[in-house]
Design a protein around this motif. Structure first.
Motif, PDB file in Angstrom:
ATOM      1  N   ARG A 217      32.751  44.947  39.600  1.00 58.21           N
ATOM      2  CA  ARG A 217      33.482  45.777  40.556  1.00 58.21           C
ATOM      3  C   ARG A 217      34.223  44.903  41.563  1.00 58.21           C
ATOM      4  N   ASP A 218      33.543  43.914  42.108  1.00 61.59           N
ATOM      5  CA  ASP A 218      34.126  43.090  43.167  1.00 61.59           C
ATOM      6  C   ASP A 218      35.367  42.344  42.699  1.00 61.59           C
ATOM      7  N   THR A 219      35.373  41.884  41.441  1.00 63.38           N
ATOM      8  CA  THR A 219      36.538  41.120  41.005  1.00 63.38           C
ATOM      9  C   THR A 219      37.758  42.022  40.848  1.00 63.38           C
ATOM     10  N   PHE A 220      37.551  43.298  40.515  1.00 59.65           N
ATOM     11  CA  PHE A 220      38.685  44.223  40.479  1.00 59.65           C
ATOM     12  C   PHE A 220      39.177  44.560  41.882  1.00 59.65           C
ATOM     13  N   ILE A 221      38.265  44.716  42.816  1.00 56.11           N
ATOM     14  CA  ILE A 221      38.638  45.086  44.185  1.00 56.11           C
ATOM     15  C   ILE A 221      39.126  43.878  44.972  1.00 56.11           C
ATOM     16  N   GLU A 222      38.352  42.809  44.990  1.00 53.09           N
ATOM     17  CA  GLU A 222      38.677  41.640  45.810  1.00 53.09           C
ATOM     18  C   GLU A 222      39.658  40.690  45.123  1.00 53.09           C
ATOM     19  N   GLY A 223      39.475  40.492  43.834  1.00 51.05           N
ATOM     20  CA  GLY A 223      40.367  39.585  43.111  1.00 51.05           C
ATOM     21  C   GLY A 223      41.649  40.248  42.663  1.00 51.05           C
ATOM     22  N   GLN A 224      41.650  41.593  42.630  1.00 42.84           N
ATOM     23  CA  GLN A 224      42.827  42.368  42.221  1.00 42.84           C
ATOM     24  C   GLN A 224      43.272  42.019  40.802  1.00 42.84           C
ATOM     25  N   VAL A 225      42.289  41.729  39.928  1.00 43.07           N
ATOM     26  CA  VAL A 225      42.613  41.326  38.564  1.00 43.07           C
ATOM     27  C   VAL A 225      42.880  42.547  37.692  1.00 43.07           C
ATOM     28  N   ASP A 226      43.460  42.281  36.532  1.00 44.86           N
ATOM     29  CA  ASP A 226      43.786  43.348  35.585  1.00 44.86           C
ATOM     30  C   ASP A 226      42.678  43.557  34.557  1.00 44.86           C
ATOM     31  N   ALA A 227      41.845  42.541  34.360  1.00 47.93           N
ATOM     32  CA  ALA A 227      40.773  42.644  33.379  1.00 47.93           C
ATOM     33  C   ALA A 227      39.669  41.663  33.748  1.00 47.93           C
ATOM     34  N   ALA A 228      38.473  41.951  33.238  1.00 41.05           N
ATOM     35  CA  ALA A 228      37.336  41.073  33.481  1.00 41.05           C
ATOM     36  C   ALA A 228      36.714  40.662  32.153  1.00 41.05           C
ATOM     37  N   LEU A 229      36.556  39.355  31.976  1.00 34.65           N
ATOM     38  CA  LEU A 229      35.796  38.852  30.832  1.00 34.65           C
ATOM     39  C   LEU A 229      34.317  38.917  31.171  1.00 34.65           C
ATOM     40  N   VAL A 230      33.523  39.303  30.187  1.00 38.34           N
ATOM     41  CA  VAL A 230      32.077  39.370  30.351  1.00 38.34           C
ATOM     42  C   VAL A 230      31.440  38.716  29.136  1.00 38.34           C
ATOM     43  N   ALA A 231      30.425  37.886  29.364  1.00 38.66           N
ATOM     44  CA  ALA A 231      29.776  37.202  28.245  1.00 38.66           C
ATOM     45  C   ALA A 231      28.259  37.324  28.326  1.00 38.66           C
ATOM     46  N   SER A 232      27.631  36.561  29.226  1.00 40.20           N
ATOM     47  CA  SER A 232      26.163  36.487  29.270  1.00 40.20           C
ATOM     48  C   SER A 232      25.502  37.856  29.367  1.00 40.20           C
ATOM     49  N   LEU A 233      26.017  38.711  30.219  1.00 39.15           N
ATOM     50  CA  LEU A 233      25.412  40.037  30.411  1.00 39.15           C
ATOM     51  C   LEU A 233      25.342  40.815  29.105  1.00 39.15           C
ATOM     52  N   LEU A 234      26.369  40.639  28.275  1.00 37.33           N
ATOM     53  CA  LEU A 234      26.414  41.338  26.993  1.00 37.33           C
ATOM     54  C   LEU A 234      25.605  40.614  25.924  1.00 37.33           C
ATOM     55  N   HIS A 235      25.785  39.305  25.852  1.00 35.65           N
ATOM     56  CA  HIS A 235      25.129  38.539  24.787  1.00 35.65           C
ATOM     57  C   HIS A 235      23.609  38.631  24.858  1.00 35.65           C
ATOM     58  N   TYR A 236      23.076  38.691  26.063  1.00 35.07           N
ATOM     59  CA  TYR A 236      21.625  38.714  26.220  1.00 35.07           C
ATOM     60  C   TYR A 236      21.075  40.123  26.417  1.00 35.07           C
ATOM     61  N   GLY A 237      21.923  41.134  26.164  1.00 36.96           N
ATOM     62  CA  GLY A 237      21.464  42.514  26.135  1.00 36.96           C
ATOM     63  C   GLY A 237      21.117  43.132  27.474  1.00 36.96           C
ATOM     64  N   GLU A 238      21.582  42.529  28.563  1.00 32.55           N
ATOM     65  CA  GLU A 238      21.290  43.090  29.883  1.00 32.55           C
ATOM     66  C   GLU A 238      22.114  44.351  30.147  1.00 32.55           C
ATOM     67  N   LEU A 239      23.326  44.382  29.611  1.00 29.96           N
ATOM     68  CA  LEU A 239      24.212  45.527  29.751  1.00 29.96           C
ATOM     69  C   LEU A 239      25.008  45.700  28.467  1.00 29.96           C
ATOM     70  N   THR A 240      25.570  46.885  28.287  1.00 30.15           N
ATOM     71  CA  THR A 240      26.565  47.108  27.245  1.00 30.15           C
ATOM     72  C   THR A 240      27.921  47.305  27.904  1.00 30.15           C
ATOM     73  N   VAL A 241      28.978  47.233  27.104  1.00 30.27           N
ATOM     74  CA  VAL A 241      30.310  47.539  27.632  1.00 30.27           C
ATOM     75  C   VAL A 241      30.328  48.962  28.172  1.00 30.27           C
ATOM     76  N   HIS A 242      29.663  49.869  27.478  1.00 26.72           N
ATOM     77  CA  HIS A 242      29.600  51.260  27.927  1.00 26.72           C
ATOM     78  C   HIS A 242      28.938  51.370  29.296  1.00 26.72           C
ATOM     79  N   ASP A 243      27.865  50.619  29.508  1.00 23.76           N
ATOM     80  CA  ASP A 243      27.205  50.621  30.821  1.00 23.76           C
ATOM     81  C   ASP A 243      28.190  50.227  31.920  1.00 23.76           C
ATOM     82  N   ILE A 244      28.957  49.168  31.650  1.00 25.54           N
ATOM     83  CA  ILE A 244      29.908  48.664  32.639  1.00 25.54           C
ATOM     84  C   ILE A 244      30.981  49.709  32.948  1.00 25.54           C
TER      85      ILE A 244
END
Length: 266
Positions: A217-244
């Motif tokens: 959330r913070d990188t979209f609000i504070e960084g004003q980016v268009d997209a966020a790459l996610v790796a560790s959270l997904l690879h290790y099963g902590e979250l899914t893309v759907h969760d995000i």
């Protein structure tokens, strides 16, 4: 309003999906195509693959795994790493990739960006920008420096100035990785990202540091980016893309492509 994208990042070494911490010490985590398909089913907008061995060992891009990914994946995907020439662009696109990313080769010969944009279109030319902060004697960040060869070599280039030049030359978007934060799960470098988004008019994708839903959330609000790459959270099963996406959708302040279905497969 344009939707914000969630893009799983998958590092590839010797045709295997791996996970690094600060671009070091890879751990094998699976098959690139199977992982990409899993994340696509969870609702990923795109997938980004980084062929780290092609960059570090200076070998040709291996197209077998790219073709395998293209056969199984139904969302767009980018390939970064080992791209040195227009012929490399052509071969990777023919293998099935939708976008091609360059870092080292573009630093060594910036005209490559213009040549690729002229032939293939800006929409498929991605600048991969790996950066580290430069500090003064008071430990204050005075600028960010561009690194090449999978974050192993300093180029001496100022990251913001290089991004602006890359846009002028024909880059269609920028994937900016904070080297110090890569795999550390302590949040994206939103100061760097905001400096970039203020400086260029093409999409900027945040990379390096996602460790929680709040970080995304913070990188979209504070960084004003268009997209966020996610790796560790997904690879290790902590979250899914759907969760995000559900989290961002429920907040109501960040527009995402969200389908409230059983897509939250783990």
């Amino acid at each position: 309003m344009l939707k914000k994208r969630i893009i799983p990042a998958i590092d590839v070494a010797n045709n295997k999906a791996v996970k690094y911490v600060q671009f070091r010490n890879p751990t094998i985590i699976g098959d690139p195509a199977e992982l990409g398909q899993k994340y696509a089913e969870q609702g990923a907008d795109e997938i980004l693959y980084l062929d780290t061995t092609a960059s570090l060992q200076s070998h040709e891009v291996r197209h077998e795994w790219i073709r395998h990914v293209a056969e199984q994946l139904y969302v767009p995907f980018s390939v970064v790493g080992g791209i040195r020439t227009i012929d490399d662009f052509k071969s990777v696109l023919r293998a099935g990739a939708d976008k091609v990313g360059v870092n080292t080769a573009a630093v060594n010969r910036p005209e490559l960006l213009s040549e690729a944009a002229d032939i293939f279109g800006k929409q498929c030319v991605v600048l991969a920008l790996d950066a580290k902060p430069v500090r003064n004697n008071e430990d204050e960040i005075i600028r960010w420096e561009v690194y090449t060869h999978s974050a192993h070599n300093s180029s001496g280039l100022d990251a913001i100035e290089w991004a602006q030049r890359a846009e002028e030359l024909g880059a269609g978007e920028i994937v900016c990785t904070s080297i110090d934060r890569d795999g550390m799960k302590n949040g994206y470098d939103n100061v760097l990202l905001k400096a970039l988004t203020d400086a260029v008019n093409i999409p900027v994708i945040a990379s390096g540091g996602a460790g929680s839903l709040e970080h995304i959330r913070d990188t979209f609000i504070e960084g004003q980016v268009d997209a966020a790459l996610v790796a560790s959270l997904l690879h290790y099963g902590e979250l899914t893309v759907h969760d995000i996406k559900q989290y961002l959708h429920d907040l109501g302040e960040i527009p995402v492509r969200y389908v409230p279905t059983k897509a939250a497969q783990r």
